[in-house]
Design a protein around this motif. Structure first.
Motif, short mmCIF file in Angstrom:
data_model
loop_
_atom_site.label_atom_id
_atom_site.label_comp_id
_atom_site.label_asym_id
_atom_site.label_seq_id
_atom_site.Cartn_x
_atom_site.Cartn_y
_atom_site.Cartn_z
N ALA A 173 0.84 -1.20 0.00
CA ALA A 173 0.00 0.00 0.00
C ALA A 173 0.88 1.25 0.00
N SER B 154 2.25 12.75 -8.66
CA SER B 154 1.74 11.75 -7.72
C SER B 154 0.26 12.02 -7.45
N ALA B 155 -0.36 11.14 -6.68
CA ALA B 155 -1.74 11.39 -6.24
C ALA B 155 -1.80 12.67 -5.41
N THR B 156 -0.79 12.84 -4.56
CA THR B 156 -0.73 14.04 -3.71
C THR B 156 -0.72 15.30 -4.58
N HIS C 129 -6.38 9.84 3.81
CA HIS C 129 -4.93 10.04 3.87
C HIS C 129 -4.68 11.55 3.94
N SER D 227 -2.98 13.33 2.30
CA SER D 227 -2.94 13.93 0.96
C SER D 227 -4.32 14.30 0.45
N VAL E 123 -10.55 3.49 -1.68
CA VAL E 123 -10.14 2.44 -0.75
C VAL E 123 -9.28 3.08 0.34
N ASN F 271 -6.40 3.40 2.96
CA ASN F 271 -5.06 2.83 3.02
C ASN F 271 -4.74 2.23 4.38
N ASP G 176 -10.10 9.84 -4.57
CA ASP G 176 -8.70 9.51 -4.36
C ASP G 176 -8.58 8.00 -4.59
N ALA H 229 -5.80 6.31 -5.06
CA ALA H 229 -4.42 5.86 -4.87
C ALA H 229 -4.33 4.38 -4.51
N GLN H 230 -5.25 3.92 -3.64
CA GLN H 230 -5.19 2.51 -3.22
C GLN H 230 -6.06 1.61 -4.09
N SER I 228 -1.42 7.50 -8.22
CA SER I 228 0.01 7.49 -8.54
C SER I 228 0.34 6.20 -9.28
N HIS J 91 3.21 4.55 -8.81
CA HIS J 91 4.09 3.66 -8.04
C HIS J 91 3.36 2.66 -7.15
N LYS J 92 2.06 2.90 -6.93
CA LYS J 92 1.30 1.92 -6.13
C LYS J 92 0.63 0.89 -7.02
C1 LIG Z 1 -5.37 6.70 0.01
C2 LIG Z 1 -4.12 7.43 -0.37
N1 LIG Z 1 -4.21 8.63 -0.93
C3 LIG Z 1 -3.13 9.33 -1.32
C4 LIG Z 1 -1.88 8.83 -1.14
C5 LIG Z 1 -0.70 9.63 -1.58
O1 LIG Z 1 -0.04 8.97 -2.62
P1 LIG Z 1 1.36 9.54 -3.13
O2 LIG Z 1 2.27 9.52 -1.94
O3 LIG Z 1 1.76 8.59 -4.19
O4 LIG Z 1 1.10 10.91 -3.62
C6 LIG Z 1 -1.71 7.59 -0.53
C7 LIG Z 1 -0.37 7.05 -0.27
O5 LIG Z 1 -0.18 6.20 0.56
C8 LIG Z 1 -2.86 6.86 -0.16
O6 LIG Z 1 -2.76 5.65 0.40
#
Ligand SMILES: Cc1ncc(COP(=O)(O)O)c(C=O)c1O
Length: 405
Positions: free
Chosen positions: A25, A88-90, A118, A120, A168, A170, A195, A197-198, A218, A220-221
């Protein structure tokens, strides 16, 4: 499934010592298909994107734009222009806050997030709401530990401008009913940001079916390179966005006091883009589609269920989130009563089991749970039952070593 992908992941052979990688994750390992697409870009197509006229530069530009089209297809976006590459997602969520919400929010407006978010998907809204005199509201968790959307009075009220929720969680692996929320919000003209990301690696994303306004994740996940992500912005919202970062590549005419911008998506991609990252990102989408996101989701859910069963047999272990099987994505958060999560993760690390420990960038959720952090195991395509056995053995060992002291 592990046997099927064994040859794809060099880390299984090349990482120092035997490794049970259960920190997916946070970031996933990369398959050769992604590593090679990325490295091919630097070996054979390294030139500036959208800037050169010679054939190599044209190829770099074509590769970058082909990656955008591929990712648009991956998420069901009707137009490639609706896909903006970010870091990135952020970065994507901050872009919505700064390029869209900063113009749209008025004093007294409301932005809603869930208690699970998260940082972010929490801090950009906290910051922009303060700046604009708007109000950040939280959808609290109900008795079942899930966000209680029905109890959030005025969620769909006249003052709400945006609902920003994760697909989802994290930490708890909870899957939110994003499609349902987006449907109700749509009927009232409220914007929805997902979001993802997960979700990207394990849930089929279809922005058309979701009918959301914004969606962020992102690479990378989802087995792709680090340092690149994307923002999907539906065309009508894209038209409401003002550039946030300005500079090369996004400008049409530069005057001494006024300038004009090129259309989206380049309008929101100032500076030299990460072409190899984009190509690697698209290769990750190919990789996921070749295996099947549905099959992958089922695989990690089954592992999470198995981990819950195994962990719950260890005394002093407390598991957070939904307890029924099949109710969570491939993420399990837990604590061993009397032990600090860092200590558990450290002992596990010495046993070759890579776990994450801490607040997982979810301090509002930790406050609600009344804890400072958890230990988290999260699963991916290359994990199997033997990793769960190793996880539980490591937790037992931590318990034995540290609780008896
Ligand atoms: C639910 C969720 N949103 C956003 C992020 C941020 O992702 P990133 O660090 O790739 O920008 C994460 C990273 O763990 C995440 O789990």
């Amino acid at each position: 499934m592990r046997r099927q992908v064994q040859e794809d992941f060099p880390f299984l052979r090349e990482a120092a010592g035997p490794l049970r990688y259960l920190d997916n994750a946070a970031t996933t390992q990369k398959p050769l298909q992604v590593i090679e697409a990325f490295s091919r870009c630097y070996r054979a197509a390294c030139a500036p994107v959208h800037r050169g006229l010679y054939p190599l530069a044209a190829r770099a530009t074509a590769d970058y734009e082909a990656a955008r089209r591929r990712l648009a297809q991956f998420i069901g976006a009707p137009r490639a222009e609706e896909v903006i590459f970010t870091r990135s997602a952020t970065d994507s969520i901050n872009l919505v806050a700064c390029a869209w919400a900063r113009r749209q929010l008025r004093p007294g407006d409301r932005v809603w997030v869930t208690r699970l978010e998260h940082h972010s998907n929490f801090l950009p809204w906290q910051k922009i709401c303060r700046e604009r005199g708007a109000e950040l509201r939280i959808i609290e968790l109900g008795r079942d530990g899930r966000p209680d959307f029905d109890a959030a009075s005025e969620l769909y009220g006249a003052r709400t401008r945006l609902i920003a929720i994760s697909q989802v969680s994290n930490v708890l692996g909870i899957v939110n009913p994003v499609q349902q929320v987006a449907g109700r919000a749509r009927a009232r003209g409220i914007a929805v940001l997902v979001d993802a990301a997960q979700a990207a690696a394990h849930e089929r994303i279809d922005v058309g079916a979701l009918d959301c306004d914004f969606l962020a994740f992102s690479a990378h996940k989802m087995y792709g390179p680090s340092g690149i992500g994307l923002l999907y912005a539906a065309a009508p919202r894209l038209a409401e966005m003002e550039p946030f970062i300005v500079g090369g590549g996004m400008v049409d005419e530069v005057g001494e006091s006024e300038s004009t911008w090129v259309p989206a998506p380049a309008r929101f991609e100032a500076g030299s883009p990460d072409a190899a990252g984009a190509v690697g990102f698209a290769a990750a989408a190919d990789y996921l589609d070749a295996i099947g996101v549905g099959a992958l989701g089922a695989h990690v859910r089954a592992l999470a269920d198995r981990a819950m069963r195994c962990l719950s047999e260890i005394s002093e272990v407390e598991i957070y989130g939904p307890s029924q099987e099949g109710q969570r994505a491939g993420i399990v958060s837990f604590n061993v009563k009397g032990l600090h999560p860092h200590d558990v993760a450290q002992v596990a690390g010495e046993e070759g089991v890579a776990l994450r420990a801490g607040h997982h960038c979810c301090q509002p959720l930790m406050k609600h749970l009344g804890i400072s952090g958890t230990v988290r195991a999260s699963f991916a395509v290359y994990n199997d039952e033997s990793d769960i056995e190793a996880l539980c053995a490591a937790v037992r060992r931590a318990r034995r070593l540290l609780l008896s002291e």
